[in-house]
Design a protein around this motif. Structure first.
Motif, short mmCIF file in Angstrom:
data_model
loop_
_atom_site.label_atom_id
_atom_site.label_comp_id
_atom_site.label_asym_id
_atom_site.label_seq_id
_atom_site.Cartn_x
_atom_site.Cartn_y
_atom_site.Cartn_z
N GLY A 146 49.70 -19.96 -22.69
CA GLY A 146 48.76 -20.31 -22.62
C GLY A 146 47.77 -20.85 -23.69
N PRO A 147 46.27 -21.46 -23.89
CA PRO A 147 46.29 -22.77 -24.87
C PRO A 147 45.61 -22.00 -25.92
CG PRO A 147 44.32 -22.36 -23.01
CD PRO A 147 45.80 -21.28 -22.67
N ASN A 148 45.45 -20.52 -26.40
CA ASN A 148 45.20 -19.53 -27.08
C ASN A 148 46.00 -19.50 -28.03
OD1 ASN A 148 42.38 -20.78 -26.74
ND2 ASN A 148 42.20 -19.06 -25.09
N ALA A 149 47.30 -18.67 -27.69
CA ALA A 149 48.42 -18.51 -28.60
C ALA A 149 48.14 -18.48 -29.46
CB ALA A 149 49.35 -18.59 -27.71
N ASP A 150 48.51 -17.54 -30.48
CA ASP A 150 48.32 -17.87 -31.91
C ASP A 150 50.23 -18.33 -31.99
OD1 ASP A 150 48.97 -18.26 -34.48
OD2 ASP A 150 48.80 -15.64 -35.01
N PHE A 151 50.79 -20.05 -32.18
CA PHE A 151 51.20 -20.99 -32.27
C PHE A 151 51.87 -20.83 -33.63
CE2 PHE A 151 49.17 -22.79 -28.61
CZ PHE A 151 49.61 -22.84 -28.24
N ASN A 152 51.52 -20.23 -35.06
CA ASN A 152 51.51 -20.69 -36.38
C ASN A 152 52.13 -19.30 -36.54
OD1 ASN A 152 51.27 -22.07 -38.63
ND2 ASN A 152 48.63 -22.09 -37.77
N ARG A 153 52.48 -18.62 -35.33
CA ARG A 153 52.67 -16.66 -35.29
C ARG A 153 54.06 -16.95 -34.35
NH1 ARG A 153 53.04 -11.88 -32.49
NH2 ARG A 153 53.71 -10.34 -33.14
N ILE A 154 53.91 -17.65 -34.31
CA ILE A 154 55.62 -18.23 -32.78
C ILE A 154 56.44 -18.66 -33.11
CG2 ILE A 154 55.90 -19.27 -30.03
CD1 ILE A 154 53.48 -18.82 -29.32
N LYS A 155 56.19 -20.02 -34.73
CA LYS A 155 56.00 -20.18 -35.68
C LYS A 155 57.22 -19.94 -36.44
CE LYS A 155 56.61 -24.42 -38.48
NZ LYS A 155 55.72 -25.06 -39.85
#
Ligand SMILES: [Fe+2]
Length: 165
Positions: free
Chosen positions: A136-145
């Motif tokens: 989805g567009p609102n995921a926490d991408f920093n956290r995923i990284k």
């Protein structure tokens, strides 16, 4: 070196007419090539990781057939037995097949940090899955990284493609 084109052909034929899955594998293959090149892998490691990229989701049709689910756990469980005859036909040796099927069997097991080739597949797959909308567009991408990216090339690629959008 005809092993990879053979794998590409057999992966495509096996998945046909499921173009969506074929395209997914090709995208992960491309991202894997990018990261592998940046990480200065040996020819041997590069061959192993690229074959794993093409076949990482090969268990998905069996998972859907047997368990009515494309869940990662079933893919991990069933992928190796689909991949093995394909790899044998393409001329991979026993040691290479073991390494590749290990990656296929663990590509959703994000807590194994010490297998660099597995990490490259996880990183490439995550980038493609984000692009395909899985988070989805609102995921926490920093956290995923921060949680999942181990290689320097993978981290830089993630910044370029996902965080700096
Ligand atoms: Fe995938």
């Amino acid at each position: 070196m005809q092993k990879l084109p053979l794998i590409l052909k057999m992966m495509t034929d096996y998945n046909a007419p499921d173009l969506k899955r074929i395209n997914h594998a090709l995208k992960v293959y491309g991202m894997t090539e990018y990261i592998a090149f940046g990480e200065n892998l040996s020819d041997y490691e590069s061959l192993v990781v690229k074959a794993a990229a093409l076949l990482h989701d090969i268990g998905i049709h069996e998972a859907e057939k047997r368990f009515n689910s494309s869940n990662g756990i079933y893919q991990e469980q069933l992928g190796p037995q689909v991949a093995e005859p394909i790899l044998e036909k393409a001329g991979f040796n026993k040691e290479e097949i073991e390494k590749i099927t290990y990656i296929i069997a663990h590509h959703h097991t994000y807590n194994i940090k010490d297998n660099k080739l597995l990490r490259i597949i996880i990183e490439a797959d995550l980038i493609v899955n984000i692009d395909e909308g899985e988070f989805g567009p609102n995921a926490d991408f920093n956290r995923i990284k921060n949680k999942n990216f181990v290689t320097e090339t993978g981290k830089r690629l993630f910044d370029k493609l996902i965080l700096n959008k």
